[in-house]
Scaffold this motif. Structure first.
Motif, mmCIF file in Angstrom:
data_model
loop_
_atom_site.group_PDB
_atom_site.id
_atom_site.type_symbol
_atom_site.label_atom_id
_atom_site.label_comp_id
_atom_site.label_asym_id
_atom_site.label_seq_id
_atom_site.Cartn_x
_atom_site.Cartn_y
_atom_site.Cartn_z
ATOM 1 N N ALA A 40 0.830 -1.212 0.000
ATOM 2 C CA ALA A 40 0.000 0.000 0.000
ATOM 3 C C ALA A 40 0.860 1.256 0.000
ATOM 4 C CB ALA A 40 -0.925 0.002 1.214
ATOM 5 N N ALA A 41 1.949 1.240 0.770
ATOM 6 C CA ALA A 41 2.852 2.397 0.824
ATOM 7 C C ALA A 41 3.441 2.682 -0.556
ATOM 8 C CB ALA A 41 3.964 2.144 1.839
ATOM 9 N N CYS A 42 3.867 1.627 -1.260
ATOM 10 C CA CYS A 42 4.426 1.798 -2.610
ATOM 11 C C CYS A 42 3.363 2.300 -3.588
ATOM 12 C CB CYS A 42 5.018 0.481 -3.105
ATOM 13 S SG CYS A 42 6.522 -0.024 -2.252
ATOM 14 N N LEU A 43 2.133 1.796 -3.462
ATOM 15 C CA LEU A 43 1.051 2.228 -4.349
ATOM 16 C C LEU A 43 0.698 3.692 -4.108
ATOM 17 C CD1 LEU A 43 -1.359 -0.865 -4.268
ATOM 18 C CD2 LEU A 43 0.087 -0.123 -6.158
ATOM 19 N N ILE A 44 0.675 4.108 -2.841
ATOM 20 C CA ILE A 44 0.377 5.508 -2.518
ATOM 21 C C ILE A 44 1.433 6.426 -3.127
ATOM 22 C CG2 ILE A 44 0.310 7.192 -0.625
ATOM 23 C CD1 ILE A 44 -1.091 5.033 1.057
ATOM 24 N N ILE A 45 2.698 6.021 -3.031
ATOM 25 C CA ILE A 45 3.777 6.803 -3.648
ATOM 26 C C ILE A 45 3.570 6.870 -5.163
ATOM 27 C CG2 ILE A 45 6.256 6.848 -4.154
ATOM 28 C CD1 ILE A 45 6.696 5.592 -1.363
ATOM 29 N N GLY A 46 3.241 5.719 -5.764
ATOM 30 C CA GLY A 46 3.012 5.672 -7.211
ATOM 31 C C GLY A 46 1.856 6.560 -7.639
ATOM 32 N N PHE A 47 0.743 6.513 -6.898
ATOM 33 C CA PHE A 47 -0.419 7.348 -7.219
ATOM 34 C C PHE A 47 -0.075 8.835 -7.119
ATOM 35 C CE2 PHE A 47 -3.511 3.804 -5.765
ATOM 36 C CZ PHE A 47 -3.456 3.235 -7.029
ATOM 37 N N HIS A 48 0.727 9.190 -6.100
ATOM 38 C CA HIS A 48 1.079 10.598 -5.915
ATOM 39 C C HIS A 48 2.054 11.081 -6.991
ATOM 40 C CE1 HIS A 48 -0.819 10.568 -1.897
ATOM 41 N NE2 HIS A 48 -0.929 11.856 -2.131
ATOM 42 N N VAL A 49 2.991 10.241 -7.358
ATOM 43 C CA VAL A 49 3.912 10.624 -8.431
ATOM 44 C C VAL A 49 3.132 10.868 -9.716
ATOM 45 C CG1 VAL A 49 5.773 9.794 -9.917
ATOM 46 C CG2 VAL A 49 5.957 9.509 -7.451
ATOM 47 N N ASP A 50 2.151 10.015 -9.980
ATOM 48 C CA ASP A 50 1.302 10.182 -11.159
ATOM 49 C C ASP A 50 0.527 11.499 -11.085
ATOM 50 O OD1 ASP A 50 0.220 9.029 -13.621
ATOM 51 O OD2 ASP A 50 -1.662 8.892 -12.527
ATOM 52 N N SER A 51 -0.002 11.796 -9.876
ATOM 53 C CA SER A 51 -0.746 13.042 -9.669
ATOM 54 C C SER A 51 0.168 14.253 -9.803
ATOM 55 C CB SER A 51 -1.391 13.027 -8.278
ATOM 56 O OG SER A 51 -2.045 14.246 -8.007
ATOM 57 N N PHE A 52 1.390 14.181 -9.232
ATOM 58 C CA PHE A 52 2.344 15.284 -9.332
ATOM 59 C C PHE A 52 2.704 15.554 -10.792
ATOM 60 C CE2 PHE A 52 4.202 14.118 -4.900
ATOM 61 C CZ PHE A 52 3.086 14.673 -4.297
ATOM 62 N N SER A 53 2.910 14.471 -11.555
ATOM 63 C CA SER A 53 3.271 14.615 -12.974
ATOM 64 C C SER A 53 2.178 15.342 -13.743
ATOM 65 C CB SER A 53 3.522 13.236 -13.591
ATOM 66 O OG SER A 53 4.602 12.585 -12.978
ATOM 67 N N LYS A 54 0.934 14.972 -13.477
ATOM 68 C CA LYS A 54 -0.195 15.607 -14.168
ATOM 69 C C LYS A 54 -0.307 17.078 -13.785
ATOM 70 C CE LYS A 54 -2.945 11.408 -14.767
ATOM 71 N NZ LYS A 54 -4.160 10.663 -14.332
ATOM 72 N N ASN A 55 -0.076 17.383 -12.483
ATOM 73 C CA ASN A 55 -0.128 18.785 -12.039
ATOM 74 C C ASN A 55 0.960 19.618 -12.707
ATOM 75 O OD1 ASN A 55 -2.271 18.256 -10.346
ATOM 76 N ND2 ASN A 55 -1.025 18.009 -8.520
#
Length: 298
Positions: A40-55
């Motif tokens: 879950a920790a790795c997935l949360i990091i992955g989701f946030h990196v994806d969100s940061f990239s889009k921002n």
């Protein structure tokens, strides 16, 4: 109707087994909790990196400055020409007076003297791209147009940041996949210990003629329940912890462009993954472990 009766019979025996071996079952649930928590920790990091990239992609724009001799009648044709470039998403026109106001905001009041007829600036466009990783290539394509004086988008620092975020995202998802297989191995060994303590029951059931599936189902249901408990613990801890982090940081990580995903949205994204992984790993680990002892006692 017979299969319904058999299902509830198997379910009853699954809970009896859990009650008899509650310590080992709790041990298995904790193993699942730790494993799923890391995933879950790795997935949360992955989701946030994806969100940061889009921002970052949505915030980074190419500033296209036109030649000073471009007339107002040519603006629409130039805009269409830039729009035809494949990676261009949206174009916003900025007149030379608007360009001057932006310069005054950024550089200071000293440039106010250039308002009106003395304005030496040219008209420009702000171009938003579809794929941020290709912004450098898109900027070069626009700059090749004869009517364009210059293109500015932030330089190589923006490109490098996008590439770094992409690498972090790939590594995060890769580690998650490895952790899932590692979890399956560890939980398989833990559940195998639970089943090992019940191998005499399996031998007796085989002796009296019970089919392999009849023997396996209670253990598989037991594994699914253990996986559910482990996933539920992970979900509750992640929900409480992530919500607290979101409140402490105010929803932003250092700067506004690195905006954290809202807790409700995050838990909606990750919740079903946690439960699917926990129940699925518990079922698969139990199935693999019990199959060995069923074959052994034939």
């Amino acid at each position: 109707m017979r299969w319904i009766y058999l299902f509830f019979y198997e379910l009853k025996h699954a809970f009896i087994k859990i009650k008899r071996h509650v310590v080992l079952c709790l041990s298995s649930s904790m193993a699942i909790f730790i494993s799923i928590f890391l995933v879950a920790a790795c997935l949360i990091i992955g989701f946030h990196v994806d969100s940061f990239s889009k921002n970052i992609e949505s915030d980074v724009r190419i500033h296209v400055v036109l030649n000073t001799d471009i007339s107002q009648d040519q603006i629409e044709d130039i805009q269409k020409e830039i729009q035809n470039i494949s990676n261009v998403d949206k174009i916003t026109f900025s007149s030379k007076d608007e360009e001057l106001e932006l310069m005054i905001q950024e550089k200071g009041e000293a440039f106010e003297m250039y308002r009106g007829e003395n304005n030496p600036l040219a008209n420009a466009f702000f171009v938003t791209v579809k794929d941020g990783s290709k912004i450098e290539q898109t900027s070069k394509e626009i700059e090749q147009l004869d009517v364009v004086s210059s293109c500015v988008y932030g330089g190589s620092s923006v490109t490098k940041m996008m590439e770094m975020l992409e690498k972090v995202r790939t590594i995060g998802y890769g580690v998650s996949i490895l952790l899932i297989f590692l979890s399956l191995y560890l939980i398989h060994n833990t559940i195998r210990t639970t089943i090992y303590s019940q191998q005499s029951e399996i031998a007796i059931m085989r002796t009296v003629g019970a089919t392999p599936s009849f023997i396996k189902i209670p253990f598989e249901l037991q594994g699914m329940f253990i996986g559910f408990v482990g996933s539920l613990l992970t979900y509750l801890v992640i929900r409480a912890g992530y919500t607290k982090i979101y409140e402490i940081t105010g929803g932003n990580l250092f700067v506004s462009i690195l905006k954290l995903i809202e807790p409700e949205t995050m838990m909606h994204q990750i919740g079903w993954i946690l439960f699917a992984l926990g129940i699925g790993i518990g079922w698969m680990a139990s199935k693999l472990a019990v199959s060995k002892y069923v074959r052994k006692n034939r």
